[in-house]
Scaffold this active site. Sequence first.
Site, PDB file in Angstrom:
ATOM      1  N   TRP A  13     -28.474   4.953  16.509  1.00  0.00           N
ATOM      2  CA  TRP A  13     -27.338   5.537  17.055  1.00  0.00           C
ATOM      3  C   TRP A  13     -26.132   4.852  17.288  1.00  0.00           C
ATOM      4  O   TRP A  13     -25.166   5.190  17.453  1.00  0.00           O
ATOM      5  CB  TRP A  13     -27.864   5.947  18.503  1.00  0.00           C
ATOM      6  CG  TRP A  13     -28.535   7.423  18.466  1.00  0.00           C
ATOM      7  CD1 TRP A  13     -28.945   8.139  17.573  1.00  0.00           C
ATOM      8  CD2 TRP A  13     -28.211   8.358  19.571  1.00  0.00           C
ATOM      9  NE1 TRP A  13     -29.467   9.245  17.854  1.00  0.00           N
ATOM     10  CE2 TRP A  13     -28.918   9.558  19.148  1.00  0.00           C
ATOM     11  CE3 TRP A  13     -27.878   8.127  20.873  1.00  0.00           C
ATOM     12  CZ2 TRP A  13     -28.977  10.551  20.190  1.00  0.00           C
ATOM     13  CZ3 TRP A  13     -28.169   9.279  21.830  1.00  0.00           C
ATOM     14  CH2 TRP A  13     -28.819  10.615  21.200  1.00  0.00           C
ATOM     15  N   LYS A  14     -26.335   3.489  16.727  1.00  0.00           N
ATOM     16  CA  LYS A  14     -25.141   2.560  16.686  1.00  0.00           C
ATOM     17  C   LYS A  14     -24.464   2.617  18.270  1.00  0.00           C
ATOM     18  O   LYS A  14     -25.415   2.729  19.233  1.00  0.00           O
ATOM     19  CB  LYS A  14     -24.024   3.099  15.468  1.00  0.00           C
ATOM     20  CG  LYS A  14     -24.806   3.102  14.406  1.00  0.00           C
ATOM     21  CD  LYS A  14     -23.898   3.027  13.241  1.00  0.00           C
ATOM     22  CE  LYS A  14     -24.551   3.081  11.970  1.00  0.00           C
ATOM     23  NZ  LYS A  14     -23.707   3.317  10.496  1.00  0.00           N
ATOM     24  N   GLU A  22     -22.711  -3.349   9.499  1.00  0.00           N
ATOM     25  CA  GLU A  22     -21.628  -3.544  10.460  1.00  0.00           C
ATOM     26  C   GLU A  22     -21.516  -4.775  11.184  1.00  0.00           C
ATOM     27  O   GLU A  22     -20.470  -5.337  11.664  1.00  0.00           O
ATOM     28  CB  GLU A  22     -21.784  -2.233  11.435  1.00  0.00           C
ATOM     29  CG  GLU A  22     -21.454  -0.915  10.515  1.00  0.00           C
ATOM     30  CD  GLU A  22     -21.947   0.325  11.165  1.00  0.00           C
ATOM     31  OE1 GLU A  22     -22.601   0.288  12.139  1.00  0.00           O
ATOM     32  OE2 GLU A  22     -21.881   1.042  10.328  1.00  0.00           O
ATOM     33  N   GLY A  55     -22.079   6.179   5.912  1.00  0.00           N
ATOM     34  CA  GLY A  55     -21.217   6.974   6.661  1.00  0.00           C
ATOM     35  C   GLY A  55     -20.208   7.589   5.752  1.00  0.00           C
ATOM     36  O   GLY A  55     -19.153   8.145   6.199  1.00  0.00           O
ATOM     37  N   GLY A  77     -28.382   7.002  10.167  1.00  0.00           N
ATOM     38  CA  GLY A  77     -27.193   7.078  11.333  1.00  0.00           C
ATOM     39  C   GLY A  77     -26.695   8.328  11.665  1.00  0.00           C
ATOM     40  O   GLY A  77     -27.331   9.021  12.545  1.00  0.00           O
TER      41      GLY A  77
HETATM   42  P1  PGA Z   1     -25.178   6.862   8.039  1.00  0.00           P
HETATM   43  O1  PGA Z   1     -25.386   5.385   8.812  1.00  0.00           O
HETATM   44  O2  PGA Z   1     -26.546   7.475   7.847  1.00  0.00           O
HETATM   45  O3  PGA Z   1     -24.254   7.327   9.075  1.00  0.00           O
HETATM   46  O4  PGA Z   1     -24.582   6.562   6.652  1.00  0.00           O
HETATM   47  C1  PGA Z   1     -26.732   4.572   8.026  1.00  0.00           C
HETATM   48  C2  PGA Z   1     -26.774   3.305   8.712  1.00  0.00           C
HETATM   49  O5  PGA Z   1     -25.507   2.874   9.040  1.00  0.00           O
HETATM   50  O6  PGA Z   1     -27.609   2.653   8.912  1.00  0.00           O
END
Ligand code: PGA
Length: 243
Positions: free
Chosen positions: A12-13, A101, A172, A225
């Site tokens: 979920w970041k 990230e 993303g 994500g």
């Molecule tokens: P995403 O992110 O599915 O939104 O591309 C994946 C991740 O950062 O692990």
Amino acid sequence: MKPHTTWLIANWKMNGTAAEVRDYAQAVEQALVAAPHTLACVYCPPTPYLSQAASALPTTARLKLGGQTCHAASKGAFTGEVSAAMLKDVGCTAVIVGHSERRAAGETDAAVLGNARAAVDAGLMPIICVGESLAEYEAGNTAAVLASQLRSLAELANGSYIIAYEPVWAIGSGKTPTCGEIEAAHATIKTVLGSQTSVLYGGSVNAGNVREILDSSGVSGVLIGSASLSISGMQNIIIAACG
Ligand code: PGA
């Protein structure tokens, strides 16, 4: 032979609220009740909400909890950091380490190894992220970049960790490598760390592409994500993964 585990990791970041985390944990747990036991699902909400997620789930829950990073040290003067033992204490069984990230914010291969080692020592399964940038991909350097990111990890005991192959340019972006490229990267990782290593794919996974990715050779699961953020999105991914 033991049937092999398929991992679904929901990252979920820095998203969500306490109420959303509780509702999501309960709804995803419901969605997992009928899933085969070879499907292992780990939910990684923001750290402050891990306790809420844990208390929303029965102790026997199929849905497991994971942190999004941990520090290499077990405790001390590290303002803002979280130790692997703390994550374990609030109910985690796994932790993502070395996400791109965090690498972009300065985490080195050596730091990632330290964090992964701390996770293993605390009894958590580190999900160690590796992957090439767009420039490295375009230059045809994916295998070399992966080999260099993985080299130091060989000291970790086999089976004590999972690798997530996440091309930085696929995260993303809505773009994914071809299945052939995913298979090639997974083969590279298994060449460096051993054929028994569980390797997941991450980067723009959604309910529409997850089946094809899981069917690719050498892929033991996915790290999701944005498509994991909604209950319906995750339910559809679980359905597709079971199909
Ligand atoms: P995403 O992110 O599915 O939104 O591309 C994946 C991740 O950062 O692990």
